[in-house]
Design a protein around this motif. Structure first.
Motif: not given
Length: 313
Positions: A111-120, A130-135, A289-295
């Motif tokens: 995904a990253l190589a194809a420039k597509v953001p990926i969120i786990n 690109t970002a991780f949402i979890g516990s 393109g807005q600010p976001y938390d990476q974790q």
């Protein structure tokens, strides 16, 4: 004859350019075009995972986002293929609930190589998305085992039922539990094996352990509620439930009912609602393109008979 490949190449480049322009357009129009997000979930046979998927869907509908949701059916190989398919379809972002820490990592890299953001969401990979949402699953293992230690006064025999081996939650919940065990020399881990997040498999495992250890078992730590409920059933059938402390993780409705009744001693609440909704919100922020938390780490909470009412809908 030599000119044919170059014509084909020019046509391919033209189509690729149009595809890229189309993808960029959807991200830059301030939301005039519908944002499309591909979602690959670990297993839609697992109640907690279904709850996370439902929240992603609910939030996406609210935000006017188009979802393509697929079930990886516990297969990391299938998950990688699904991510490749999302990339080919030109989605704006991908949300992945990884099947395994290592085996699902190539999906992140692709995904990253194809420039597509990926969120786990909910579960991690060794490759950084690109970002991780979890516990923090280590924390949930600590909470569960600490509860067992307190209930047993720091002494007794424990069995542990693992989740699907190699998945982040299994690795980290075991790590947290073992950290606590190392603090209590009187607590002995006498058996541990995978129940693969499955109620029936955990019930069968517990039945086998009852045959082997009988009255020596003082507590069971199951990595999720499905398996905790399987252990409760096996212990109940053997007439041992009153003598054994059982703790699991997720706080699914079944488990909350069992805690209320007193058949399950405790569960650890994991917030499916926040994980699902924040995953899609983060995806949209990245696309726009807005600010976001990476974790984003959503805290776990211990649920016992005393506070179970707060968690029941």
């Amino acid at each position: 004859m030599k000119s044919t490949p170059s014509i084909l190449l020019q046509i391919s480049i033209l189509f690729l350019g149009l595809a890229i322009a189309g993808c960029n357009q959807s991200g830059d129009t301030g939301g005039q075009d519908k944002v499309v997000v591909g979602v690959s979930m670990l297993s839609m046979q697992n109640e907690f995972i279904v709850n996370v998927a439902d929240e992603i869907e609910k939030k996406a509908e609210e935000m006017g986002v188009e979802l393509i949701t697929v079930d990886a059916e516990r297969s990391a190989l299938k998950q990688i293929e699904q991510v490749e398919s999302f990339i080919a379809q030109g989605v704006d972002a991908i949300i992945m609930n990884p099947c395994e820490v290592e085996a699902s990592s190539p999906a992140v890299a692709k995904a990253l190589a194809a420039k597509v953001p990926i969120i786990n969401v909910n579960s991690a990979t060794s490759a950084t998305p690109t970002a991780f949402i979890g516990s923090d699953d280590v924390e949930s293992g600590r909470i569960a085992m600490e509860y067992i230690a307190q209930r047993l006064g720091g002494k007794g025999n424990v069995i542990m039922i693992h989740g699907y081996m190699g998945q982040a939650a299994q690795i980290q919940r075991e790590q947290g539990a073992r950290e606590v065990l190392s603090k209590y020399p009187g607590l002995k881990l006498i058996a541990h094996q995978t129940g693969e997040w499955d109620r029936a498999k955990a019930m069968s495992l517990t039945e086998n352990w009852i045959q082997s250890y009988g009255g020596q078992i003082n507590a069971v730590f199951a990595h999720n509620d499905e398996m905790g409920m399987g252990a409760v059933k096996a212990l109940g059938d053997a007439g041992m439930k009153d003598k054994v402390v059982v703790v699991s993780i997720d706080a699914i409705p079944d488990a909350l009912q069992a805690v209320k009744k007193g058949t399950l001693d405790a569960t650890v609440f994991q917030n499916a609602e926040q994980q699902g909704s924040q995953a899609i919100e983060t995806a949209i922020k990245i696309v726009k393109g807005q600010p976001y938390d990476q974790q984003v780490l959503v805290p776990f909470q211990l649920v016992t008979k005393e506070n179970v009412g707060q968690y029941m809908k």
